[in-house]
Design a protein around this motif. Structure first.
Motif, PDB file in Angstrom:
ATOM      1  N   GLU A  92      18.039  18.875  12.592  1.00 27.69           N
ATOM      2  CA  GLU A  92      17.755  17.557  13.164  1.00 27.69           C
ATOM      3  C   GLU A  92      17.454  17.662  14.664  1.00 27.69           C
ATOM      4  OE1 GLU A  92      20.287  18.402  11.316  1.00 27.69           O
ATOM      5  OE2 GLU A  92      20.285  17.115   9.538  1.00 27.69           O
ATOM      6  N   GLY A  93      18.129  18.582  15.340  1.00 25.42           N
ATOM      7  CA  GLY A  93      17.856  18.813  16.757  1.00 25.42           C
ATOM      8  C   GLY A  93      16.486  19.422  16.960  1.00 25.42           C
ATOM      9  N   GLN A  94      16.107  20.359  16.094  1.00 22.08           N
ATOM     10  CA  GLN A  94      14.788  20.983  16.175  1.00 22.08           C
ATOM     11  C   GLN A  94      13.685  19.950  15.964  1.00 22.08           C
ATOM     12  OE1 GLN A  94      15.413  23.900  13.131  1.00 22.08           O
ATOM     13  NE2 GLN A  94      16.283  25.419  14.534  1.00 22.08           N
ATOM     14  N   SER A  95      13.900  19.044  15.000  1.00 23.25           N
ATOM     15  CA  SER A  95      12.921  17.990  14.749  1.00 23.25           C
ATOM     16  C   SER A  95      12.817  17.045  15.938  1.00 23.25           C
ATOM     17  CB  SER A  95      13.315  17.214  13.490  1.00 23.25           C
ATOM     18  OG  SER A  95      12.351  16.236  13.186  1.00 23.25           O
ATOM     19  N   ALA A  96      13.961  16.732  16.565  1.00 22.07           N
ATOM     20  CA  ALA A  96      13.962  15.836  17.730  1.00 22.07           C
ATOM     21  C   ALA A  96      13.244  16.478  18.915  1.00 22.07           C
ATOM     22  CB  ALA A  96      15.389  15.469  18.106  1.00 22.07           C
ATOM     23  N   VAL A  97      13.464  17.778  19.129  1.00 23.03           N
ATOM     24  CA  VAL A  97      12.764  18.499  20.204  1.00 23.03           C
ATOM     25  C   VAL A  97      11.255  18.463  19.945  1.00 23.03           C
ATOM     26  CG1 VAL A  97      12.315  20.813  21.135  1.00 23.03           C
ATOM     27  CG2 VAL A  97      14.657  19.988  20.916  1.00 23.03           C
ATOM     28  N   ALA A  98      10.872  18.673  18.695  1.00 25.31           N
ATOM     29  CA  ALA A  98       9.452  18.629  18.333  1.00 25.31           C
ATOM     30  C   ALA A  98       8.853  17.271  18.675  1.00 25.31           C
ATOM     31  CB  ALA A  98       9.288  18.916  16.847  1.00 25.31           C
ATOM     32  N   TYR A 118       8.769  21.726  14.714  1.00 24.67           N
ATOM     33  CA  TYR A 118       8.779  21.089  13.394  1.00 24.67           C
ATOM     34  C   TYR A 118       8.834  22.156  12.303  1.00 24.67           C
ATOM     35  CZ  TYR A 118       7.761  16.284  14.955  1.00 24.67           C
ATOM     36  OH  TYR A 118       7.833  15.026  15.506  1.00 24.67           O
ATOM     37  N   GLY A 119       8.136  23.273  12.543  1.00 26.71           N
ATOM     38  CA  GLY A 119       8.139  24.350  11.567  1.00 26.71           C
ATOM     39  C   GLY A 119       9.530  24.915  11.353  1.00 26.71           C
ATOM     40  N   LYS A 120      10.301  25.078  12.443  1.00 28.55           N
ATOM     41  CA  LYS A 120      11.675  25.586  12.322  1.00 28.55           C
ATOM     42  C   LYS A 120      12.530  24.642  11.484  1.00 28.55           C
ATOM     43  CE  LYS A 120      11.640  27.848  16.916  1.00 28.55           C
ATOM     44  NZ  LYS A 120      11.916  29.249  16.544  1.00 28.55           N
ATOM     45  N   ALA A 121      12.413  23.337  11.777  1.00 25.54           N
ATOM     46  CA  ALA A 121      13.208  22.356  11.037  1.00 25.54           C
ATOM     47  C   ALA A 121      12.741  22.244   9.596  1.00 25.54           C
ATOM     48  CB  ALA A 121      13.114  20.994  11.733  1.00 25.54           C
ATOM     49  N   ALA A 122      11.430  22.302   9.389  1.00 24.51           N
ATOM     50  CA  ALA A 122      10.881  22.207   8.031  1.00 24.51           C
ATOM     51  C   ALA A 122      11.358  23.369   7.174  1.00 24.51           C
ATOM     52  CB  ALA A 122       9.357  22.178   8.094  1.00 24.51           C
ATOM     53  N   ALA A 123      11.457  24.551   7.774  1.00 20.22           N
ATOM     54  CA  ALA A 123      11.913  25.731   7.041  1.00 20.22           C
ATOM     55  C   ALA A 123      13.353  25.578   6.566  1.00 20.22           C
ATOM     56  CB  ALA A 123      11.780  26.971   7.919  1.00 20.22           C
ATOM     57  N   GLN A 124      14.104  24.706   7.234  1.00 20.75           N
ATOM     58  CA  GLN A 124      15.491  24.442   6.836  1.00 20.75           C
ATOM     59  C   GLN A 124      15.581  23.274   5.849  1.00 20.75           C
ATOM     60  OE1 GLN A 124      18.853  25.092   9.504  1.00 20.75           O
ATOM     61  NE2 GLN A 124      17.422  24.877  11.224  1.00 20.75           N
ATOM     62  N   GLY A 125      14.417  22.759   5.439  1.00 24.50           N
ATOM     63  CA  GLY A 125      14.416  21.687   4.453  1.00 24.50           C
ATOM     64  C   GLY A 125      14.477  20.291   5.021  1.00 24.50           C
ATOM     65  N   ASN A 126      14.261  20.139   6.330  1.00 26.74           N
ATOM     66  CA  ASN A 126      14.302  18.815   6.944  1.00 26.74           C
ATOM     67  C   ASN A 126      13.052  18.024   6.544  1.00 26.74           C
ATOM     68  OD1 ASN A 126      13.553  16.955   9.448  1.00 26.74           O
ATOM     69  ND2 ASN A 126      15.764  17.237   9.451  1.00 26.74           N
ATOM     70  N   ALA A 127      13.235  16.955   5.775  1.00 26.44           N
ATOM     71  CA  ALA A 127      12.097  16.210   5.227  1.00 26.44           C
ATOM     72  C   ALA A 127      11.262  15.548   6.306  1.00 26.44           C
ATOM     73  CB  ALA A 127      12.592  15.166   4.227  1.00 26.44           C
ATOM     74  N   LEU A 128      11.909  15.001   7.336  1.00 25.41           N
ATOM     75  CA  LEU A 128      11.167  14.363   8.414  1.00 25.41           C
ATOM     76  C   LEU A 128      10.231  15.368   9.081  1.00 25.41           C
ATOM     77  CD1 LEU A 128      10.622  11.961  10.307  1.00 25.41           C
ATOM     78  CD2 LEU A 128      12.587  12.703  11.666  1.00 25.41           C
ATOM     79  N   ALA A 129      10.736  16.564   9.358  1.00 27.60           N
ATOM     80  CA  ALA A 129       9.913  17.604   9.979  1.00 27.60           C
ATOM     81  C   ALA A 129       8.776  18.015   9.049  1.00 27.60           C
ATOM     82  CB  ALA A 129      10.775  18.806  10.340  1.00 27.60           C
ATOM     83  N   ARG A 156       6.600  19.054  -0.316  1.00 28.30           N
ATOM     84  CA  ARG A 156       7.966  19.551  -0.118  1.00 28.30           C
ATOM     85  C   ARG A 156       8.911  18.399   0.215  1.00 28.30           C
ATOM     86  NH1 ARG A 156       7.575  25.096   3.494  1.00 28.30           N
ATOM     87  NH2 ARG A 156       5.846  26.071   2.346  1.00 28.30           N
ATOM     88  N   ALA A 157       8.464  17.516   1.100  1.00 31.71           N
ATOM     89  CA  ALA A 157       9.298  16.364   1.451  1.00 31.71           C
ATOM     90  C   ALA A 157       9.478  15.456   0.242  1.00 31.71           C
ATOM     91  CB  ALA A 157       8.677  15.594   2.612  1.00 31.71           C
ATOM     92  N   ALA A 158       8.394  15.253  -0.501  1.00 33.01           N
ATOM     93  CA  ALA A 158       8.450  14.391  -1.684  1.00 33.01           C
ATOM     94  C   ALA A 158       9.413  14.954  -2.723  1.00 33.01           C
ATOM     95  CB  ALA A 158       7.052  14.244  -2.289  1.00 33.01           C
ATOM     96  N   ALA A 159       9.451  16.281  -2.863  1.00 28.45           N
ATOM     97  CA  ALA A 159      10.321  16.911  -3.850  1.00 28.45           C
ATOM     98  C   ALA A 159      11.790  16.643  -3.574  1.00 28.45           C
ATOM     99  CB  ALA A 159      10.063  18.420  -3.888  1.00 28.45           C
ATOM    100  N   SER A 160      12.111  16.362  -2.322  1.00 26.90           N
ATOM    101  CA  SER A 160      13.509  16.056  -1.970  1.00 26.90           C
ATOM    102  C   SER A 160      13.785  14.555  -2.051  1.00 26.90           C
ATOM    103  CB  SER A 160      13.823  16.575  -0.561  1.00 26.90           C
ATOM    104  OG  SER A 160      13.114  15.828   0.421  1.00 26.90           O
ATOM    105  N   GLY A 161      12.765  13.783  -2.483  1.00 28.31           N
ATOM    106  CA  GLY A 161      12.945  12.338  -2.628  1.00 28.31           C
ATOM    107  C   GLY A 161      12.516  11.526  -1.430  1.00 28.31           C
ATOM    108  N   ASP A 162      11.934  12.161  -0.422  1.00 28.50           N
ATOM    109  CA  ASP A 162      11.535  11.436   0.785  1.00 28.50           C
ATOM    110  C   ASP A 162      10.379  10.484   0.490  1.00 28.50           C
ATOM    111  OD1 ASP A 162      11.682  11.409   3.930  1.00 28.50           O
ATOM    112  OD2 ASP A 162       9.556  11.562   3.425  1.00 28.50           O
ATOM    113  N   LEU A 163      10.551   9.198   0.779  1.00 28.31           N
ATOM    114  CA  LEU A 163       9.536   8.195   0.453  1.00 28.31           C
ATOM    115  C   LEU A 163       8.247   8.405   1.227  1.00 28.31           C
ATOM    116  CD1 LEU A 163      11.647   4.902   0.266  1.00 28.31           C
ATOM    117  CD2 LEU A 163      10.742   6.264  -1.631  1.00 28.31           C
ATOM    118  N   GLN A 164       8.352   8.758   2.517  1.00 29.59           N
ATOM    119  CA  GLN A 164       7.134   8.950   3.305  1.00 29.59           C
ATOM    120  C   GLN A 164       6.337  10.140   2.797  1.00 29.59           C
ATOM    121  OE1 GLN A 164       6.578   6.723   6.285  1.00 29.59           O
ATOM    122  NE2 GLN A 164       4.557   7.327   5.570  1.00 29.59           N
TER     123      GLN A 164
END
Length: 376
Positions: A92-98, A118-129, A156-164
């Motif tokens: 979440e911190g990585q996404s916020a920095v991005a 964003y890539g660092k956070a996305a690699a950890q499964g962060n849907a927003l990133a 990838r985000a959709a697979a975790s249920g993320d609406l966006q």
């Protein structure tokens, strides 16, 4: 604001991300499907309980400095605390920095650096990133433009249920860009995410019903979805309700309600909506005439680069309407508007959602826009 472009009238766009305090948009065309999304567990960085507590505390401090909650609003301080959380490995911190790099909050804008974080956070499964990185790949900001990678990150985000993520992938699927064309599935997903409460999807669905694109034309149903979005504080939904209350066709004419909804819309700071609200004050529509307030709003919109506001502000300085007459200022704003091709076509204002109300001889044009895709 993301008004529906003529080029997307048949395909309607995609919506995307929001930074610590923003939301984004996009466009669409055609390509093959992306590689299948692997459901391998996300490589989340392992933190001890103490490390995670410290990183979470840094993130929370960053959020408070970003919003001014309990401390003075300070984007530089926010970025500093976000960076601590990010360096500790908190997604979440990585996404916020991005997002800070993407929007220039507390640090100079840098799309490439934003994409890296964003890539660092996305690699950890962060849907927003994942959604925002997909948006960057879609628009080619900070990375090489790649529709398939955009679709893959949305998936990838959709697979975790993320609406966006689901919604963005549906918009690509609707036109076959970066993913196989599948209009029935795309429309079903847009409906699903709209019913689940995603304002972007609600506005999109309203546009489809309003124009009869992909669905049977039903303007009453369009207004149902516009209202749902507006009631969730969506600025396009609010502006569209204002337009219809002015027009008095799909909704009973009510200038006071129109003014109320446009005021809420303009509070989001979109230059088009600030301009429209200025016209309510100038015309005395749903409120007492207030040329001084109209000029104040025109200045805000003009400083954000909106050509119609710049042209109108120049007229105010030229005539002394709501502001002291100043021909030098008038020339300055005429020049800025002219540079955007607006000074020779002021009538373009009538294409806006609430345009036309300043003169009873002008019909109000109601536009229920669909969001275009993703321009983070």
């Amino acid at each position: 604001m993301r008004w529906l472009s003529a080029a997307l009238a048949a395909a309607l766009g995609v919506a995307g991300c929001a930074g610590p305090a923003a939301k984004p948009p996009a466009v669409v065309k055609t390509s093959p499907p992306p590689p299948a999304v692997k459901k391998a567990p996300a490589a989340r960085i392992a933190l001890s309980e103490e490390e995670r507590a410290a990183a979470e505390a840094a993130l929370q401090l960053g959020l408070r400095y970003s919003s001014g909650s309990g401390v003075p609003k300070d984007n530089a301080q926010a970025f500093s605390w976000f960076k601590r959380a990010a360096n500790a490995g908190l997604a979440e911190g990585q996404s916020a920095v991005a997002s800070c790099y993407l929007y220039g909050l507390g640090v100079p804008k840098n799309d490439a650096t934003a994409a890296q974080w964003y890539g660092k956070a996305a690699a950890q499964g962060n849907a927003l990133a994942q959604v925002r990185l997909g948006a960057l790949y879609f628009s080619g900001r900070g990375v090489v433009q790649d529709d398939r990678k955009a679709a893959n990150f949305f998936a990838r985000a959709a697979a975790s249920g993320d609406l966006q993520g689901k919604y963005n992938l549906a918009l690509l699927r609707l036109v076959g860009r970066g993913v196989a064309l599948d209009r029935p599935k795309a429309i079903a997903t847009i409906m699903e995410t709209a019913r689940a409460g995603l304002p972007d999807a609600q506005i999109k669905l309203a546009a489809m019903y309003f124009q009869g694109v992909g669905l049977k034309k039903d303007q009453a149903q369009a207004m149902v979805w516009v209202r749902k979005a507006a009631e969730q504080d969506d600025p396009i939904g609010q502006a569209s309700l204002a337009a219809e209350y002015v027009r008095g066709v799909l909704l009973p004419k009510n200038e006071a309600l129109a003014f109320s909804w446009m005021t809420k819309s303009a509070a989001h700071g979109e230059p088009e909506h600030l301009y429209e609200l200025s016209r309510f004050h100038s015309a005395g529509l749903g409120t007492a005439k207030n040329p001084v307030e109209a000029v104040r709003l025109l200045k805000q919109s003009s400083e954000l680069g909106y050509a119609l506001a710049q042209y109108s502000l120049a007229l105010c300085y030229s005539s002394g309407d709501g502001v002291a007459r100043n021909q030098e200022e008038a020339a300055k704003w005429f020049r800025l508007a002219a540079a955007q091709g607006a000074a020779d076509k002021p009538a373009a204002a009538t294409t806006r959602a609430t345009a036309g109300y300043a003169s009873s001889s002008q019909p109000v044009t109601s536009v229920i826009p669909g969001r275009s895709i993703i321009n983070p």
